[in-house]
Design an enzyme around this catalytic site. Structure first.
Site, PDB file in Angstrom:
ATOM      1  N   SER A  87       0.813  -1.231   0.000  1.00  0.00           N
ATOM      2  CA  SER A  87       0.000   0.000   0.000  1.00  0.00           C
ATOM      3  C   SER A  87       0.843   1.276   0.000  1.00  0.00           C
ATOM      4  O   SER A  87       1.886   1.353   0.658  1.00  0.00           O
ATOM      5  CB  SER A  87      -0.897   0.005   1.244  1.00  0.00           C
ATOM      6  OG  SER A  87      -1.531   1.255   1.363  1.00  0.00           O
ATOM      7  N   SER A 100      -0.537   4.042   1.126  1.00  0.00           N
ATOM      8  CA  SER A 100      -1.149   4.908   2.144  1.00  0.00           C
ATOM      9  C   SER A 100      -0.195   5.291   3.282  1.00  0.00           C
ATOM     10  O   SER A 100      -0.195   6.451   3.701  1.00  0.00           O
ATOM     11  CB  SER A 100      -2.402   4.237   2.708  1.00  0.00           C
ATOM     12  OG  SER A 100      -3.376   4.160   1.708  1.00  0.00           O
ATOM     13  N   SER A 114      -9.219  -1.925   4.542  1.00  0.00           N
ATOM     14  CA  SER A 114      -9.329  -2.331   3.148  1.00  0.00           C
ATOM     15  C   SER A 114      -9.675  -3.807   3.076  1.00  0.00           C
ATOM     16  O   SER A 114     -10.016  -4.424   4.090  1.00  0.00           O
ATOM     17  CB  SER A 114      -8.034  -1.970   2.398  1.00  0.00           C
ATOM     18  OG  SER A 114      -8.280  -2.042   0.999  1.00  0.00           O
ATOM     19  N   LYS A 142     -13.743  -4.560   4.536  1.00  0.00           N
ATOM     20  CA  LYS A 142     -14.568  -3.355   4.380  1.00  0.00           C
ATOM     21  C   LYS A 142     -16.033  -3.548   4.788  1.00  0.00           C
ATOM     22  O   LYS A 142     -16.664  -2.603   5.260  1.00  0.00           O
ATOM     23  CB  LYS A 142     -14.511  -2.856   2.932  1.00  0.00           C
ATOM     24  CG  LYS A 142     -13.211  -2.134   2.592  1.00  0.00           C
ATOM     25  CD  LYS A 142     -13.280  -1.579   1.181  1.00  0.00           C
ATOM     26  CE  LYS A 142     -12.173  -0.584   0.929  1.00  0.00           C
ATOM     27  NZ  LYS A 142     -12.330   0.123  -0.339  1.00  0.00           N
ATOM     28  N   ASN A 191     -14.144   2.385   4.743  1.00  0.00           N
ATOM     29  CA  ASN A 191     -12.695   2.378   4.520  1.00  0.00           C
ATOM     30  C   ASN A 191     -11.941   3.261   5.517  1.00  0.00           C
ATOM     31  O   ASN A 191     -10.724   3.304   5.514  1.00  0.00           O
ATOM     32  CB  ASN A 191     -12.332   2.774   3.069  1.00  0.00           C
ATOM     33  CG  ASN A 191     -12.402   4.270   2.827  1.00  0.00           C
ATOM     34  OD1 ASN A 191     -13.066   5.004   3.550  1.00  0.00           O
ATOM     35  ND2 ASN A 191     -11.718   4.723   1.791  1.00  0.00           N
ATOM     36  N   ASP A 225     -14.014   6.839  -0.666  1.00  0.00           N
ATOM     37  CA  ASP A 225     -13.716   6.660  -2.102  1.00  0.00           C
ATOM     38  C   ASP A 225     -14.597   7.554  -2.988  1.00  0.00           C
ATOM     39  O   ASP A 225     -14.117   8.182  -3.929  1.00  0.00           O
ATOM     40  CB  ASP A 225     -13.910   5.199  -2.526  1.00  0.00           C
ATOM     41  CG  ASP A 225     -12.799   4.300  -2.027  1.00  0.00           C
ATOM     42  OD1 ASP A 225     -11.668   4.782  -1.860  1.00  0.00           O
ATOM     43  OD2 ASP A 225     -13.066   3.106  -1.780  1.00  0.00           O
ATOM     44  N   GLY A 257     -19.825  -0.519 -13.788  1.00  0.00           N
ATOM     45  CA  GLY A 257     -19.286  -1.163 -12.589  1.00  0.00           C
ATOM     46  C   GLY A 257     -20.113  -0.882 -11.357  1.00  0.00           C
ATOM     47  O   GLY A 257     -20.582   0.246 -11.155  1.00  0.00           O
ATOM     48  N   GLY A 314     -19.096  -2.689  -8.239  1.00  0.00           N
ATOM     49  CA  GLY A 314     -18.357  -3.323  -7.148  1.00  0.00           C
ATOM     50  C   GLY A 314     -18.090  -2.279  -6.070  1.00  0.00           C
ATOM     51  O   GLY A 314     -18.866  -1.329  -5.908  1.00  0.00           O
ATOM     52  N   ALA A 368     -15.768   0.183  -5.765  1.00  0.00           N
ATOM     53  CA  ALA A 368     -15.557   1.549  -6.244  1.00  0.00           C
ATOM     54  C   ALA A 368     -16.823   2.089  -6.903  1.00  0.00           C
ATOM     55  O   ALA A 368     -17.236   3.232  -6.637  1.00  0.00           O
ATOM     56  CB  ALA A 368     -14.396   1.580  -7.235  1.00  0.00           C
TER      57      ALA A 368
HETATM   58  P1  NAD Z   1     -14.733  -4.980  -7.488  1.00  0.00           P
HETATM   59  O1  NAD Z   1     -14.176  -6.339  -7.739  1.00  0.00           O
HETATM   60  O2  NAD Z   1     -15.446  -4.719  -6.205  1.00  0.00           O
HETATM   61  O3  NAD Z   1     -15.767  -4.636  -8.685  1.00  0.00           O
HETATM   62  C1  NAD Z   1     -15.423  -4.819 -10.025  1.00  0.00           C
HETATM   63  C2  NAD Z   1     -16.555  -4.336 -10.931  1.00  0.00           C
HETATM   64  O4  NAD Z   1     -16.114  -4.392 -12.277  1.00  0.00           O
HETATM   65  C3  NAD Z   1     -17.821  -5.156 -10.868  1.00  0.00           C
HETATM   66  O5  NAD Z   1     -18.920  -4.331 -11.144  1.00  0.00           O
HETATM   67  C4  NAD Z   1     -17.626  -6.165 -12.013  1.00  0.00           C
HETATM   68  O6  NAD Z   1     -18.856  -6.625 -12.539  1.00  0.00           O
HETATM   69  C5  NAD Z   1     -16.901  -5.316 -13.035  1.00  0.00           C
HETATM   70  N1  NAD Z   1     -15.992  -6.067 -13.906  1.00  0.00           N
HETATM   71  C6  NAD Z   1     -14.915  -6.772 -13.521  1.00  0.00           C
HETATM   72  N2  NAD Z   1     -14.285  -7.282 -14.591  1.00  0.00           N
HETATM   73  C7  NAD Z   1     -14.981  -6.874 -15.676  1.00  0.00           C
HETATM   74  C8  NAD Z   1     -14.831  -7.088 -17.068  1.00  0.00           C
HETATM   75  N3  NAD Z   1     -13.831  -7.824 -17.572  1.00  0.00           N
HETATM   76  N4  NAD Z   1     -15.717  -6.514 -17.899  1.00  0.00           N
HETATM   77  C9  NAD Z   1     -16.729  -5.770 -17.403  1.00  0.00           C
HETATM   78  N5  NAD Z   1     -16.922  -5.542 -16.089  1.00  0.00           N
HETATM   79  C10 NAD Z   1     -16.070  -6.096 -15.240  1.00  0.00           C
HETATM   80  O7  NAD Z   1     -13.535  -3.967  -7.688  1.00  0.00           O
HETATM   81  P2  NAD Z   1     -13.416  -2.475  -7.108  1.00  0.00           P
HETATM   82  O8  NAD Z   1     -12.795  -2.509  -5.780  1.00  0.00           O
HETATM   83  O9  NAD Z   1     -14.734  -1.804  -7.271  1.00  0.00           O
HETATM   84  O10 NAD Z   1     -12.327  -1.848  -8.101  1.00  0.00           O
HETATM   85  C11 NAD Z   1     -12.657  -1.535  -9.449  1.00  0.00           C
HETATM   86  C12 NAD Z   1     -11.589  -0.633 -10.039  1.00  0.00           C
HETATM   87  O11 NAD Z   1     -11.576   0.618  -9.359  1.00  0.00           O
HETATM   88  C13 NAD Z   1     -10.159  -1.171  -9.924  1.00  0.00           C
HETATM   89  O12 NAD Z   1      -9.480  -0.837 -11.099  1.00  0.00           O
HETATM   90  C14 NAD Z   1      -9.564  -0.395  -8.780  1.00  0.00           C
HETATM   91  O13 NAD Z   1      -8.161  -0.219  -8.918  1.00  0.00           O
HETATM   92  C15 NAD Z   1     -10.254   0.930  -8.966  1.00  0.00           C
HETATM   93  N6  NAD Z   1     -10.312   1.698  -7.710  1.00  0.00           N
HETATM   94  C16 NAD Z   1      -9.731   2.913  -7.727  1.00  0.00           C
HETATM   95  C17 NAD Z   1      -9.767   3.687  -6.583  1.00  0.00           C
HETATM   96  C18 NAD Z   1      -9.122   5.044  -6.616  1.00  0.00           C
HETATM   97  O14 NAD Z   1      -9.005   5.675  -5.563  1.00  0.00           O
HETATM   98  N7  NAD Z   1      -8.724   5.538  -7.767  1.00  0.00           N
HETATM   99  C19 NAD Z   1     -10.399   3.224  -5.419  1.00  0.00           C
HETATM  100  C20 NAD Z   1     -10.996   1.963  -5.456  1.00  0.00           C
HETATM  101  C21 NAD Z   1     -10.938   1.194  -6.614  1.00  0.00           C
END
Ligand code: NAD
Length: 288
Positions: free
Chosen positions: A22, A24, A69, A73, A94, A109, A133, A135, A137
């Site tokens: 990390s 952080s 994390s 979470k 978080n 986030d 998406g 998930g 984020a």
């Molecule tokens: P997660 O596993 O909780 O969710 C993933 C999401 O993406 C789900 O909705 C899933 O259905 C979808 N998905 C996964 N693979 C896919 C594919 N091949 N095609 C289509 N949809 C797909 O993940 P998360 O924690 O929500 O993270 C998602 C992204 O956000 C990651 O790239 C992570 O690095 C980024 N993120 C960035 C920050 C930031 O501060 N910039 C913070 C958290 C997460």
């Protein structure tokens, strides 16, 4: 660091597993040093099994709080005393703040997402967002953007384990916020194209574009993007994703990776613990 640590130093944690990679700790400790604040931020490897004891230690050791994390979470929620309304809606935490033994959970986030746009003078409130998406984020972004005043949201997800979450997010936004949300299948390309064309901002929170999918993007055709659309990819490694390259080809003026969001989610937690603004530009220079 040694110059700063003394008998009065206040501890803040990061509880997750794995966590040694990390950024952080570097982020927060450099910010404390820059502002002359007597805090120290340490990463602790904490699993679901050790989480209850670790959370109790926040109270026992009178820590100021902790970041949380994966995989903790969601699991942390029943161990806390209070939840910020956004964290309650998101169903994940978080950041924990300890006020005299009372632990409150927050999710920063989505705050980081909104702030990173504000930092560039872009206000998406009152406008429509297409979001891929649902998930961790995607949920945090959807809830915070809706609470902050984004007026319409088209949420796309593929039919995987997050589909039910996407359904839940759409229902939640319609029930609990003034944002009008609709659910869409990511497999329906015509629908995605049409919704992007009708939106002020397109946000990808799927992680497509990040390893091992660094050569992929959900939108491959630059003609799907207008020059005045905002394109936001939550991925920050690589710095320029395939999606961002497609947006560049389309001449899109405002293209974001997830770096600003990442810094600002940390800054929001920093403010909750210390009451001070993190020196974000200084930290960006150190980290990147
Ligand atoms: P997660 O596993 O909780 O969710 C993933 C999401 O993406 C789900 O909705 C899933 O259905 C979808 N998905 C996964 N693979 C896919 C594919 N091949 N095609 C289509 N949809 C797909 O993940 P998360 O924690 O929500 O993270 C998602 C992204 O956000 C990651 O790239 C992570 O690095 C980024 N993120 C960035 C920050 C930031 O501060 N910039 C913070 C958290 C997460």
């Amino acid at each position: 660091m040694t110059e700063r640590i003394d008998g009065h130093t206040i501890l803040i944690g990061l509880m997750a597993y794995p966590i040694r990679h990390s950024m952080s700790p570097t982020m927060h400790n450099n910010a404390f040093a820059k502002l002359g604040l007597n805090y120290a931020y340490l990463a602790f490897e904490v699993t679901n099994e050790t989480l209850p004891a670790a959370i109790q230690s926040i109270r026992t050791l009178d820590m100021r709080g902790s970041n949380i994390s994966m995989p903790n979470k969601q699991k942390v929620i029943p161990l806390l005393d209070k939840l910020d309304p956004a964290a309650k809606m998101i169903g994940a935490v978080n950041t924990i703040v300890n006020d005299d033994g009372i632990l409150t959970g927050y999710t920063t986030d989505g705050i980081g997402f909104m702030k990173s746009l504000d930092d560039e003078g872009l206000d998406i409130r009152g406008h429509k967002m297409t979001l891929a998406g649902a998930g961790g984020a995607g949920t945090a972004i959807a809830v915070q953007a809706a609470l902050d005043g984004v007026s319409e949201m088209s949420i796309f997800n593929r039919h995987d384990e997050s589909w039910e979450n996407a359904k839940r997010n759409v229902a939640l936004l319609n029930e609990k916020t003034n944002c009008k949300a609709t659910l869409h299948e990511l497999e329906n390309r015509d629908d995605l194209k049409a919704e992007i064309a009708d939106s002020f901002i397109y946000t990808d929170a799927t992680g497509v574009g990040m390893k091992p999918l660094e050569n992929e993007t959900l939108v491959t055709d630059p003609s799907w993007f207008r020059k005045d659309l905002i394109v936001f990819d939550t991925v920050y490694a690589p710095r320029t994703t395939k999606l961002m390259q497609v947006a560049e080809q389309a001449g899109v003026a405002h293209i974001f990776n997830g770096l600003g969001m990442m810094l600002e989610q940390g800054a929001a937690a920093f403010k909750l613990w210390t009451g001070k603004e993190m020196p974000v530009d200084y930290i960006r220079d150190i980290l990147f």
